[in-house]
Design an enzyme around this catalytic site. Structure first.
Site, PDB file in Angstrom:
ATOM      1  N   HIS A 239       6.198  -3.977  -8.507  1.00 13.46           N
ATOM      2  CA  HIS A 239       6.653  -2.808  -7.749  1.00 13.46           C
ATOM      3  C   HIS A 239       7.787  -3.145  -6.797  1.00 13.46           C
ATOM      4  CE1 HIS A 239       3.136  -0.979  -9.471  1.00 13.46           C
ATOM      5  NE2 HIS A 239       2.337  -1.792  -8.823  1.00 13.46           N
ATOM      6  N   ARG A 301      15.754   4.302   6.440  1.00 13.69           N
ATOM      7  CA  ARG A 301      16.616   3.183   6.829  1.00 13.69           C
ATOM      8  C   ARG A 301      17.681   2.984   5.776  1.00 13.69           C
ATOM      9  NH1 ARG A 301      14.661  -0.415   2.880  1.00 13.69           N
ATOM     10  NH2 ARG A 301      12.428  -0.216   2.520  1.00 13.69           N
TER      11      ARG A 301
HETATM   12  P1  ADP Z   1      14.298  -1.463  -0.680  1.00 13.98           P
HETATM   13  O1  ADP Z   1      14.716  -2.434  -1.693  1.00 13.98           O
HETATM   14  O2  ADP Z   1      13.733  -0.216  -1.236  1.00 13.98           O
HETATM   15  O3  ADP Z   1      15.295  -1.271   0.403  1.00 13.98           O
HETATM   16  P2  ADP Z   1      12.465  -3.463   0.059  1.00 13.98           P
HETATM   17  O4  ADP Z   1      11.093  -3.283   0.595  1.00 13.98           O
HETATM   18  O5  ADP Z   1      12.658  -4.199  -1.193  1.00 13.98           O
HETATM   19  O6  ADP Z   1      13.037  -2.028   0.026  1.00 13.98           O
HETATM   20  O7  ADP Z   1      13.435  -4.142   1.147  1.00 13.98           O
HETATM   21  C1  ADP Z   1      13.045  -4.370   2.416  1.00 13.98           C
HETATM   22  C2  ADP Z   1      12.539  -5.773   2.405  1.00 13.98           C
HETATM   23  O8  ADP Z   1      13.598  -6.661   2.640  1.00 13.98           O
HETATM   24  C3  ADP Z   1      11.557  -6.041   3.506  1.00 13.98           C
HETATM   25  O9  ADP Z   1      10.272  -5.755   3.083  1.00 13.98           O
HETATM   26  C4  ADP Z   1      11.736  -7.501   3.781  1.00 13.98           C
HETATM   27  O10 ADP Z   1      10.811  -8.324   3.072  1.00 13.98           O
HETATM   28  C5  ADP Z   1      13.092  -7.821   3.237  1.00 13.98           C
HETATM   29  N1  ADP Z   1      14.019  -8.204   4.286  1.00 13.98           N
HETATM   30  C6  ADP Z   1      14.013  -7.846   5.548  1.00 13.98           C
HETATM   31  N2  ADP Z   1      15.040  -8.352   6.193  1.00 13.98           N
HETATM   32  C7  ADP Z   1      15.726  -9.075   5.310  1.00 13.98           C
HETATM   33  C8  ADP Z   1      16.924  -9.829   5.362  1.00 13.98           C
HETATM   34  N3  ADP Z   1      17.616  -9.930   6.468  1.00 13.98           N
HETATM   35  N4  ADP Z   1      17.367 -10.423   4.261  1.00 13.98           N
HETATM   36  C9  ADP Z   1      16.697 -10.301   3.112  1.00 13.98           C
HETATM   37  N5  ADP Z   1      15.568  -9.581   3.014  1.00 13.98           N
HETATM   38  C10 ADP Z   1      15.086  -8.981   4.080  1.00 13.98           C
HETATM   39  P1  ADP Z   2       6.515   1.084  -1.632  1.00 11.65           P
HETATM   40  O1  ADP Z   2       6.363   1.707  -0.289  1.00 11.65           O
HETATM   41  O2  ADP Z   2       5.731  -0.162  -1.778  1.00 11.65           O
HETATM   42  O3  ADP Z   2       7.940   0.988  -2.042  1.00 11.65           O
HETATM   43  P2  ADP Z   2       6.335   3.270  -3.574  1.00 11.65           P
HETATM   44  O4  ADP Z   2       5.465   4.430  -3.415  1.00 11.65           O
HETATM   45  O5  ADP Z   2       7.773   3.474  -3.331  1.00 11.65           O
HETATM   46  O6  ADP Z   2       5.785   2.115  -2.632  1.00 11.65           O
HETATM   47  O7  ADP Z   2       6.106   2.665  -5.016  1.00 11.65           O
HETATM   48  C1  ADP Z   2       6.636   1.433  -5.396  1.00 11.65           C
HETATM   49  C2  ADP Z   2       6.853   1.393  -6.902  1.00 11.65           C
HETATM   50  O8  ADP Z   2       5.643   1.623  -7.613  1.00 11.65           O
HETATM   51  C3  ADP Z   2       7.794   2.442  -7.416  1.00 11.65           C
HETATM   52  O9  ADP Z   2       9.130   2.030  -7.307  1.00 11.65           O
HETATM   53  C4  ADP Z   2       7.348   2.626  -8.839  1.00 11.65           C
HETATM   54  O10 ADP Z   2       7.894   1.640  -9.678  1.00 11.65           O
HETATM   55  C5  ADP Z   2       5.869   2.407  -8.772  1.00 11.65           C
HETATM   56  N1  ADP Z   2       5.161   3.700  -8.669  1.00 11.65           N
HETATM   57  C6  ADP Z   2       4.866   4.337  -7.523  1.00 11.65           C
HETATM   58  N2  ADP Z   2       4.221   5.495  -7.744  1.00 11.65           N
HETATM   59  C7  ADP Z   2       4.077   5.583  -9.083  1.00 11.65           C
HETATM   60  C8  ADP Z   2       3.461   6.531  -9.941  1.00 11.65           C
HETATM   61  N3  ADP Z   2       2.850   7.594  -9.474  1.00 11.65           N
HETATM   62  N4  ADP Z   2       3.510   6.306 -11.278  1.00 11.65           N
HETATM   63  C9  ADP Z   2       4.101   5.205 -11.767  1.00 11.65           C
HETATM   64  N5  ADP Z   2       4.679   4.266 -11.009  1.00 11.65           N
HETATM   65  C10 ADP Z   2       4.679   4.445  -9.676  1.00 11.65           C
END
Ligand code: ADP
Ligand code: ADP
Ligand code: MG
Length: 660
Positions: A239, A301
């Site tokens: 995920h 964010r």
């Molecule tokens: P998205 O990809 O949807 O923006 P993610 O949860 O993958 O969300 O990205 C946020 C994550 O990045 C945080 O959970 C943390 O583990 C990681 N993170 C936070 N700060 C940094 C940083 N400065 N460099 C790389 N990764 C970071």
């Molecule tokens: P997080 O806060 O950890 O990012 P999300 O709710 O955004 O949690 O879900 C993370 C990932 O899990 C999604 O990017 C998707 O790949 C998978 N996912 C979430 N909800 C569903 C769903 N209802 N059915 C299938 N895959 C899902």
């Protein structure tokens, strides 16, 4: 011209994102203030900013997550605003409030909007009210396990149990069968409690052939809300996003407009301001459909993958964040937002795909990225820096932009192939294979793609790369010959390094064995001295000509097709492996006969110098000095038969050269 209101920013983050924000802040003329933990005192983001403040020891909970320490640093440095980056405190409403209370602008949404979207169950309830389609399921207060299980049955399997406070893919469990529900619920709650201190869960229908498509939104203080098109983040592991791209393959302009409207409605419903992402899950079976996408969550964010949006829109989202936080109106109207070509981003991690993607920490002995048209590299480290176990092990993001999807993905794959990461292992090879994987290239993929193709993507133990090990041995021989030649004040004879400076000439066989440790494995390399020069083979594999070799201390690191092989002469590895207490014990690497002893007791030797030659299986094997020192003991004589591991010589370390 810079936002009128700010002249300085404190960046409450580290690594790649802190560097990214600093770049735009600088361009806008802001004074940049870094914060750092003890583990990051020498980090690139600290070096890049105008000033830097220590906020605590290495663990994030004692440094980057310390609201009081960050606010103190902002006050002490006179920061006008605080940019939280992503991760850490970026979605912490308490931090946004603490900034406001201290009279410092938080570059992000209002605390209330963060709070409204912070819990997935409340967010879904809000979205339902706002008319945004949400994933069918249960997101109420009742948490009784029997009740939840009944709800799961009503929803229909498979279902997804999600922590309401979740993030980063944690506290999530897919359940295929009713019988597995209780165990999965327990696991999800346990993980949610330890990660978020909140055991509550919701239950969702698991969408078939899931595609993760998210909308970048922007809102200003004056009531304007627009979207900057979508990003497809379907390629995931656990995920978590691995490769992101824009636009989403197969998304029609009409569907884009619908999804965009839903995202704008979501932002409006919570009084949003600044940059945000509305994540949808779409049913990708037989193509994307107008009634086949549902709201999952909103991330309040900037997101890791924002550069793909910057590439296709030509905008700087961090600049927009500053301007909006300073009270300016959105610079563009919806119909002025561009969508040019295609962009894709890969997250380069210090991790080992062959060992379950385990983080791989350590000093970056070498780090090189290609440069070129349509290529952007966002990194938070440089060669010589260390990837520590304290934080996310991301090394960099590679972003490629092209006229078409094919061009962007080719560019990204080529860039990954040309990337050199030495020291920690990286996922560069895995990512490059992913960019070229046929199902993905054809647009036929869902979030299960990576898990379903691990073997093709090289994410399984592949065994020793013998051709790389041979290249490593060639590198070692070259280096040792150069060292010996330098020690004797002679130029290195590079064509035949091993015997270049030695008067001792063996008659007959010109094949020599060199025992090495290759990725910890005992391997015997063979060196054949041919007229054209020495040829090194390991297990019959010839030294790979396409390998990148980097010598670091006693080791050679070989990078080939994205895989790293570390080679050390076994003799030199003896002291490292703690074989001899004094470190200078030289043993026979295999059964054989002593052909020649090249030194005498009392001789001074330098590390790598030849000590003796052993013949085994009609090949010569040279024993070399494991360290600089004096020959304290010669335990064998010429012609003696030796058992593997037999004591041959002892070299006593000499601290500093005392002669001349
Ligand atoms: P998205 O990809 O949807 O923006 P993610 O949860 O993958 O969300 O990205 C946020 C994550 O990045 C945080 O959970 C943390 O583990 C990681 N993170 C936070 N700060 C940094 C940083 N400065 N460099 C790389 N990764 C970071
Ligand atoms: P997080 O806060 O950890 O990012 P999300 O709710 O955004 O949690 O879900 C993370 C990932 O899990 C999604 O990017 C998707 O790949 C998978 N996912 C979430 N909800 C569903 C769903 N209802 N059915 C299938 N895959 C899902
Ligand atoms: Mg998410």
């Amino acid at each position: 011209m810079g936002p009128t209101m700010f002249s300085s920013v404190l960046i409450a983050n580290r690594g790649e994102i802190a560097c990214r924000i600093a770049r735009t802040a600088r361009r806008l003329g802001l004074r940049t203030i870094a914060v750092y933990s003890d583990a990051d005192a020498q980090s690139l983001h600290v070096r890049m900013c105008d000033t830097a403040h220590r906020v605590g020891p290495a663990p994030a909970s004692e440094s980057y997550l310390r609201i009081d320490a960050l606010i103190d640093a902002a006050k002490a440095s006179g920061a006008d605003c605080i940019h939280p980056g992503y991760g850490f405190l970026s979605e912490n409403a308490g931090f946004a409030e603490a900034c406001r209370d201290a009279g410092i602008v938080f570059v992000g949404p209002p605390a209330d909007a963060i709070r409204a979207m912070g819990l997935k169950d409340r967010a879904k309830a809000l979205m339902e009210k706002a008319g945004v389609p949400v994933v069918p399921g249960f997101h109420g207060d009742m948490q009784d396990p029997t009740f939840l299980k009944r709800k799961a049955f009503e929803i229909g399997y498979p279902v997804l149990i999600k922590a309401v406070a979740g993030g980063g893919g944690k506290g999530m469990r897919k359940v295929e069968r009713h019988a597995d529900f209780d165990t999965a619920l327990e696991a999800a709650k346990r993980e949610a409690t330890s990660a978020f201190g909140d055991a509550r869960v919701l239950i969702e229908k698991y969408v078939g052939s899931p595609r993760h498509i998210e909308m970048q939104v922007f809102a200003d203080r004056h009531g304007n809300v627009i979207h900057l098109n979508e990003r497809d983040c379907t390629l995931q592991r656990r995920h978590q996003k691995v490769i992101e791209e824009a636009p989403a393959p197969g998304l029609s302009a009409d569907l884009r407009a619908r999804m965009g409207q839903a995202a704008v409605a979501a932002a409006k419903a919570v009084g949003y301001e600044g940059a945000g992402t509305v994540e949808f899950i779409a049913d990708g079976a037989r193509g994307l459909k107008a009634d086949g996408f549902w709201f999952m969550e909103m991330n309040t964010r900037l997101q890791v993958e924002h550069p793909v949006t910057e590439a296709v829109t030509g905008l700087d989202l961090v600049e927009w964040q500053f301007r909006i936080s300073a009270g300016e109106a959105l610079p563009l109207a919806q119909n002025e937002v561009r969508l040019d070509g295609h962009a894709a981003e890969a997250r380069l991690y210090a991790e080992d795909p062959e060992r379950g993607f385990l983080p791989s920490t350590g000093r970056l002995i070498a780090l090189q990225f290609p440069a070129g048209e349509g290529l952007r590299i966002d990194s938070g480290v440089e060669a010589g820096d260390t990837v520590t176990p304290f934080y996310d092990p991301m090394i960099a993001k590679l972003i490629a932009h092209g006229a078409t999807r094919g061009e962007a993905l080719d560019r990204l794959a080529d860039a990954l192939d040309a990337t050199v990461v030495i020291g920690p292992r990286s996922n560069a090879g895995f990512l490059s294979r992913l960019c070229r994987a046929s199902g993905f290239r054809d647009g036929e993929f869902d979030t299960g793609f990576i898990d379903g193709h691990l073997a093709e993507l090289g994410a399984e133990p592949l065994g020793l790369d013998a051709a790389a090990a041979a290249a490593g041995v060639a590198g070692l021989l070259h280096r040792e010959a150069a060292r010996l030649a330098a020690a004797e004040g002679e130029p290195a004879a590079l064509s035949s390094p091993w015997d270049a400076t030695d008067a001792f000439q063996l008659s007959g066989a010109r094949r020599v064995t060199v025992p090495v440790l290759a990725d910890g494995e005992n391997v015997v390399a063979e060196v054949a001295y041919r007229p054209a020069g020495p040829e090194v083979t390991v297990g019959g594999a010839v030294a790979a000509p396409d390998a990148v070799t980097v010598v670091d201390g006693a080791a050679v690191y070989v990078l080939r097709q994205g895989r790293q092989t570390r080679v050390v002469l076994r003799d030199l590895a003896l002291d490292a492996s703690g074989d001899a207490g004094a470190g200078g014990l030289v043993r026979a690497p295999m059964h054989g006969k002593v052909l020649a002893i090249l030194v005498e007791k009392g001789d001074r030797v330098t590390r790598g110098q030849r000590l003796a030659i052993i013949e085994a299986m009609k090949m010569e094997h040279t024993l070399v000095a494991p360290l600089d020192g004096l020959v304290a003991e010669v335990a064998v004589a010429a012609e003696a038969q030796l058992a593997e591991g037999a004591r041959v010589m002892v070299i006593e370390a000499v601290d500093a050269p005392s002669e001349k």
